[in-house]
Design a protein around this motif. Structure first.
Motif, PDB file in Angstrom:
ATOM      1  N   GLN A 543       2.748   5.066  19.531  1.00 14.25           N
ATOM      2  CA  GLN A 543       1.366   4.944  18.888  1.00 14.25           C
ATOM      3  C   GLN A 543       0.350   6.258  18.452  1.00 14.25           C
ATOM      4  OE1 GLN A 543      -1.744   2.630  20.994  1.00 14.25           O
ATOM      5  NE2 GLN A 543      -3.426   1.899  18.927  1.00 14.25           N
ATOM      6  N   GLY A 544      -0.439   6.625  17.505  1.00 14.42           N
ATOM      7  CA  GLY A 544       0.273   7.769  17.244  1.00 14.42           C
ATOM      8  C   GLY A 544       0.944   9.125  16.422  1.00 14.42           C
ATOM      9  N   GLY A 545       2.222   8.565  16.611  1.00 15.71           N
ATOM     10  CA  GLY A 545       3.412   9.028  16.056  1.00 15.71           C
ATOM     11  C   GLY A 545       3.557   9.142  14.176  1.00 15.71           C
ATOM     12  N   VAL A 546       4.112   9.550  14.133  1.00 18.47           N
ATOM     13  CA  VAL A 546       4.657   9.548  12.592  1.00 18.47           C
ATOM     14  C   VAL A 546       6.051   9.396  12.310  1.00 18.47           C
ATOM     15  CG1 VAL A 546       4.252  11.513  10.070  1.00 18.47           C
ATOM     16  CG2 VAL A 546       2.707  11.834  12.679  1.00 18.47           C
ATOM     17  N   VAL A 547       6.421   8.594  10.768  1.00 20.28           N
ATOM     18  CA  VAL A 547       7.741   8.024  11.336  1.00 20.28           C
ATOM     19  C   VAL A 547       7.216   8.234   9.506  1.00 20.28           C
ATOM     20  CG1 VAL A 547       8.812   6.517   9.711  1.00 20.28           C
ATOM     21  CG2 VAL A 547       7.317   6.352  12.176  1.00 20.28           C
ATOM     22  N   ARG A 548       8.323   9.612   8.939  1.00 23.36           N
ATOM     23  CA  ARG A 548       8.191   9.865   8.099  1.00 23.36           C
ATOM     24  C   ARG A 548       9.444   9.808   7.159  1.00 23.36           C
ATOM     25  NH1 ARG A 548       7.142  14.008  11.334  1.00 23.36           N
ATOM     26  NH2 ARG A 548       4.864  15.307  10.995  1.00 23.36           N
ATOM     27  N   VAL A 549       9.053   9.562   5.835  1.00 22.32           N
ATOM     28  CA  VAL A 549      10.361   9.090   4.831  1.00 22.32           C
ATOM     29  C   VAL A 549      10.741   9.926   3.935  1.00 22.32           C
ATOM     30  CG1 VAL A 549      11.643   6.788   3.529  1.00 22.32           C
ATOM     31  CG2 VAL A 549      10.141   6.592   5.287  1.00 22.32           C
ATOM     32  N   ARG A 550      12.492   9.964   3.793  1.00 22.81           N
ATOM     33  CA  ARG A 550      11.756  10.984   2.436  1.00 22.81           C
ATOM     34  C   ARG A 550      12.885  11.200   1.456  1.00 22.81           C
ATOM     35  NH1 ARG A 550      14.493  17.151   3.445  1.00 22.81           N
ATOM     36  NH2 ARG A 550      14.334  17.758   0.822  1.00 22.81           N
ATOM     37  N   LEU A 551      12.945  10.868   0.110  1.00 23.35           N
ATOM     38  CA  LEU A 551      14.176  10.465  -0.720  1.00 23.35           C
ATOM     39  C   LEU A 551      14.522  11.668  -1.408  1.00 23.35           C
ATOM     40  CD1 LEU A 551      15.458   8.640  -3.125  1.00 23.35           C
ATOM     41  CD2 LEU A 551      13.185   7.974  -4.234  1.00 23.35           C
ATOM     42  N   PHE A 552      16.023  11.932  -1.635  1.00 24.24           N
ATOM     43  CA  PHE A 552      15.644  13.554  -2.708  1.00 24.24           C
ATOM     44  C   PHE A 552      17.869  13.270  -2.349  1.00 24.24           C
ATOM     45  CE2 PHE A 552      17.319  13.585   2.103  1.00 24.24           C
ATOM     46  CZ  PHE A 552      18.342  14.137   2.377  1.00 24.24           C
ATOM     47  N   SER A 553      18.238  14.424  -3.476  1.00 24.47           N
ATOM     48  CA  SER A 553      19.581  13.811  -4.192  1.00 24.47           C
ATOM     49  C   SER A 553      20.106  14.651  -3.343  1.00 24.47           C
ATOM     50  CB  SER A 553      19.057  14.748  -5.900  1.00 24.47           C
ATOM     51  OG  SER A 553      20.838  14.683  -5.996  1.00 24.47           O
ATOM     52  N   ALA A 554      21.459  14.372  -3.009  1.00 20.32           N
ATOM     53  CA  ALA A 554      22.847  15.476  -2.242  1.00 20.32           C
ATOM     54  C   ALA A 554      23.740  15.046  -3.525  1.00 20.32           C
ATOM     55  CB  ALA A 554      22.381  15.040  -0.869  1.00 20.32           C
ATOM     56  N   GLY A 555      23.424  16.092  -4.236  1.00 19.27           N
ATOM     57  CA  GLY A 555      24.835  16.366  -5.150  1.00 19.27           C
ATOM     58  C   GLY A 555      25.287  14.794  -5.338  1.00 19.27           C
ATOM     59  N   ALA A 556      26.006  14.755  -5.374  1.00 18.79           N
ATOM     60  CA  ALA A 556      26.798  12.945  -6.409  1.00 18.79           C
ATOM     61  C   ALA A 556      26.275  12.237  -5.274  1.00 18.79           C
ATOM     62  CB  ALA A 556      28.387  13.473  -6.420  1.00 18.79           C
ATOM     63  N   GLU A 557      25.123  11.985  -5.016  1.00 16.34           N
ATOM     64  CA  GLU A 557      24.778  11.265  -3.785  1.00 16.34           C
ATOM     65  C   GLU A 557      23.014  11.037  -3.837  1.00 16.34           C
ATOM     66  OE1 GLU A 557      27.486   9.640  -0.469  1.00 16.34           O
ATOM     67  OE2 GLU A 557      26.780  12.115  -0.213  1.00 16.34           O
ATOM     68  N   ALA A 558      22.110  10.830  -3.689  1.00 21.08           N
ATOM     69  CA  ALA A 558      20.977   9.628  -2.775  1.00 21.08           C
ATOM     70  C   ALA A 558      21.142   9.309  -1.594  1.00 21.08           C
ATOM     71  CB  ALA A 558      20.062   9.049  -3.892  1.00 21.08           C
ATOM     72  N   CYS A 559      19.942  10.143  -1.697  1.00 25.94           N
ATOM     73  CA  CYS A 559      19.386   9.801   0.121  1.00 25.94           C
ATOM     74  C   CYS A 559      18.592   9.213   0.510  1.00 25.94           C
ATOM     75  CB  CYS A 559      19.779  11.556   1.158  1.00 25.94           C
ATOM     76  SG  CYS A 559      19.743  10.459   3.558  1.00 25.94           S
ATOM     77  N   VAL A 560      18.158   8.601   1.376  1.00 20.91           N
ATOM     78  CA  VAL A 560      17.034   8.120   2.202  1.00 20.91           C
ATOM     79  C   VAL A 560      17.056   8.076   3.757  1.00 20.91           C
ATOM     80  CG1 VAL A 560      15.242   6.049   2.533  1.00 20.91           C
ATOM     81  CG2 VAL A 560      16.395   5.920   0.476  1.00 20.91           C
ATOM     82  N   MET A 561      16.504   9.375   4.022  1.00 19.40           N
ATOM     83  CA  MET A 561      15.800   9.661   5.403  1.00 19.40           C
ATOM     84  C   MET A 561      14.049   9.632   6.366  1.00 19.40           C
ATOM     85  SD  MET A 561      16.830  13.425   7.251  1.00 19.40           S
ATOM     86  CE  MET A 561      15.014  14.403   6.081  1.00 19.40           C
ATOM     87  N   VAL A 562      14.929   8.991   7.645  1.00 12.26           N
ATOM     88  CA  VAL A 562      14.375   8.064   7.369  1.00 12.26           C
ATOM     89  C   VAL A 562      14.109   8.639   9.233  1.00 12.26           C
ATOM     90  CG1 VAL A 562      12.761   5.759   9.489  1.00 12.26           C
ATOM     91  CG2 VAL A 562      14.042   5.995   6.463  1.00 12.26           C
ATOM     92  N   LYS A 563      12.790   9.393   9.773  1.00  9.84           N
ATOM     93  CA  LYS A 563      13.267   9.814  11.126  1.00  9.84           C
ATOM     94  C   LYS A 563      11.655   9.619  11.635  1.00  9.84           C
ATOM     95  CE  LYS A 563      13.346  14.505  13.399  1.00  9.84           C
ATOM     96  NZ  LYS A 563      12.262  14.580  13.911  1.00  9.84           N
ATOM     97  N   ASP A 564      12.092   9.405  13.060  1.00 13.68           N
ATOM     98  CA  ASP A 564      10.256   8.765  13.830  1.00 13.68           C
ATOM     99  C   ASP A 564      10.252   9.609  15.256  1.00 13.68           C
ATOM    100  OD1 ASP A 564      12.146   8.142  16.184  1.00 13.68           O
ATOM    101  OD2 ASP A 564      13.283   6.834  15.417  1.00 13.68           O
TER     102      ASP A 564
END
Length: 631
Positions: A543-564
């Motif tokens: 409780q009170g924590g942060v979940v970071r979701v980031r969308l970015f390009s990785a060369g010939a790929e796209a990435c969705v990164m989820v960090k808790d």
């Protein structure tokens, strides 16, 4: 000027049937003409038949005629074998290449019959047939397993034909339609491998396997069950009886062929070493070959007619714990009780024994083979430590058993989830009707009715997960690929999960939604993957924590990164992260879950040509990254 002997053997190598017929007619009366349709087949026939002349085309699938010519010239025992290259390409550089590879002659198609026959006769005469054949035979190497024998046992003629097509070219295929006939043929043919159906009238496949494995002669004969009766009990019974493999019908012919080829190759290597060792002892005058035997990894012991050791290598000395010189003159039975009495049996086939090997903590399995150089000559024993092979067989059986259990579990999950669907739909339907009719007047009843609906929805989600896992285990996971705007899918998934984050007191931060990143994927499956990753991050964050979701390009790929900012995972937990139903200890907490979300997400990612990566450390949270190919 010599003459061409009537016993001359000519090997014709060409992949065109009409060309083979034409040249065979030209050579009629010169000698025995045999043919091969590829370079590899030609090499096998050369070693098996010792031809006096090879005639080969250049352009063939696989090994070309030029490569075949080079292979013949690079083999010392074939160095004097003349090769005529015949081709429709009359270019000078082609002829030069053939001659540089060691060809004795070069002939251009279309062939002029009289000239061609004259050339063939001339090469046969100049080869010095009698002396050359004698010389070739004196150093003819053993080619183990050149023509392995396969025995197919099935009471269904169509099934036999399917197996024959799958293993075509791997060896000579024989078949039996009953268990008793299979046992008779096994004793007559001494097959290198048996493919066996489980259920047959009379003596079934299990009875055949048990009967063969009860005899020392067939103790190491690889037996492959190929059957539609592929339940766990049958598979376990087959493996317990000593089968090397168990293949379910219907099967992928290429997979069956690969399995059979691997088992045959294992047996070829075993048989080749014995024959090579025996052949080496017959040439002890050759110091080079004697050195190979001396340093062989298998124990080799030769005895005279009285059963006394006259020759032994270093491996034998190591096995029996004494110096090589101490073995000379000792009775064979002093090395291993009953060894000399088993000579006849070991000549007929491998004999299994257990030996207390020097320095070993426990006795080890040993396979004994023997051969006699001539009546009244030496009897040579080859003793092989089979500990590694026994371990590999045990591991293969364990792996097959584990696969059978996994398949049975997948079928069970599919059945259970399917059967649970109907009553669950009834519960949800009637609960929704009650909620809509206003029957529940009291607040308490309304809450209870709402809990019924919520519980049913959770159960519906679990059933959906079970179905996806069972499809994944059965290789039936399907995706509908299209161009998908990843940012839009991510936005919708995150918006749907914001209420859950607020209830858990977790801050949900998203970056990169303004980037336009189209990918090749299935929108529904991508949404499910992202929802699983983000909901997991919310559940395991404090409780009170942060979940970071980031969308970015990785060369010939796209990435969705989820960090808790959760507790993180240890290396031991990471090793089991993607096992179905394994919650890594979270089942003892109040955090809800089934242990299926990550399994499903990785399956979908791989089905779409992407991947799911994870990084985690105890006390530092976890990071999941979904990579997809950019459109």
């Amino acid at each position: 000027m010599g003459t061409v002997p009537e016993a001359a053997k000519i090997l014709l190598v060409d992949d065109e049937p009409e060309s083979i017929k034409l040249i065979s007619r030209m050579l009629a009366g010169i000698g025995q003409v045999r043919f091969a349709t590829s370079g590899l087949e030609a090499l096998e026939r050369i070693r098996a038949d010792a031809p006096d002349l090879v005639i080969t085309d250049i352009h063939m699938p696989g090994m070309s005629g030029l490569e075949l010519c080079g292979a013949i010239r690079s083999a010392p025992e074939l160095g004097q074998l003349p090769v005529i290259v015949i081709t429709a390409s009359g270019l000078g550089e082609v002829e030069l290449a053939a001659l540089q590879r060691g060809a004795a002659d070069f002939v251009t198609k279309p062939v002029e019959p009289e000239s061609f026959v004259a050339r063939v006769r001339a090469h046969l005469r100049s080869a010095g047939l009698t002396e050359r054949v004698s010389r070739a035979l004196s150093r003819q190497p053993f080619e183990a397993g050149a023509h392995p024998r396969l025995l197919v046992v099935d009471d269904d003629a169509d099934a036999i034909q399917l197996v024959q097509r799958a293993v075509a070219g791997l060896g000579m295929v024989h078949f039996a339609t009953t268990g008793s006939e299979a046992l008779r043929l096994a004793h007559e043919l001494d097959p290198d491998l048996v493919l066996l159906d489980a259920r047959m009238p009379g003596l079934d496949g299990f009875g055949v396997c048990a009967a063969l494995k009860s005899q020392e002669r067939f103790a190491h004969l690889p037996i492959v069950f190929v059957t539609r009766h592929s339940d766990v009990a049958n598979e376990r019974q087959a493996l317990d009886l000593g089968a090397a493999d168990f293949v379910s019908k219907p099967y992928d012919p290429q997979v069956l062929r690969a399995r059979v080829r691997n088992l045959l190759e294992l047996k070829r290597r075993q048989d080749a070493e014995l024959r090579a060792a025996t052949e080496h002892w017959r040439r002890l005058a050759d110091s080079h070959l004697a050195e190979i035997v001396r340093t062989a990894s298998d124990a080799i012991v030769s005895c005279n007619e009285q059963g006394q050791v006259v020759l032994a290598n270093a491996a034998a000395a190591q096995m029996f714990g004494c110096a090589e010189a101490e073995l000379i003159g000792a009775p064979a039975d002093r090395l291993l009780p009953g060894l000399w009495a088993q000579a006849d049996a070991a000549c007929a086939g491998p004999v299994g024994r257990r030996v207390q090997r020097q320095g070993a903590a426990a006795d080890c399995p040993v396979e004994i083979r023997a051969s006699r150089s001539a009546p009244g000559g030496l009897t040579t024993f080859l003793l092989r430590d089979c500990s590694e092979r026994e371990q590999l067989i045990a591991e293969q059986q364990a792996r097959s058993g584990a696969e059978a259990v996994a398949q049975a579990r997948a079928r069970l999950m599919g059945y259970v989830s399917h059967e649970m669907g109907a009553p669950l739909n009834a519960i949800m339907g009637f609960a929704q009707i009650l909620a809509g009719t206003g029957v529940a007047h009291e607040v308490q009843h309304q809450r209870q009715l709402q809990r019924i609906l919520e519980g049913a929805e959770q159960l519906q989600g679990l059933i959906a997960d079970l179905l996806e896992v069972s499809r994944q285990a059965a290789g039936q996971l399907s995706v509908q690929m299209a161009t998908v705007e990843l940012g839009a899918v991510l936005q919708g998934s995150v918006d749907a999960l914001r209420p859950a984050a607020e209830r858990g007191g977790v801050l949900l931060r998203v970056e990169g939604l303004d980037e336009r990143l189209p990918v090749r994927a299935d929108a529904k499956r991508v949404r499910q993957c992202i929802s699983n990753l983000v909901s997991n991050a919310i559940k395991y964050s404090p409780q009170g924590g942060v979940v970071r979701v980031r969308l970015f390009s990785a060369g010939a790929e796209a990435c969705v990164m989820v960090k808790d900012e959760g507790p993180g995972l240890s290396e031991a937990q990471l090793a089991h992260l993607f096992e179905p139903f394994n919650r890594l200890g979270a089942e003892s907490t109040s955090i809800p879950g089934t242990g299926l979300g990550l399994v499903i997400s990785r399956g979908f990612a791989e089905a779409m040509g992407g991947r799911l990566e994870v990084w985690s450390e105890m006390g530092s949270g976890s990071r999941f990254s979904l990579f997809l190919h950019a459109a």
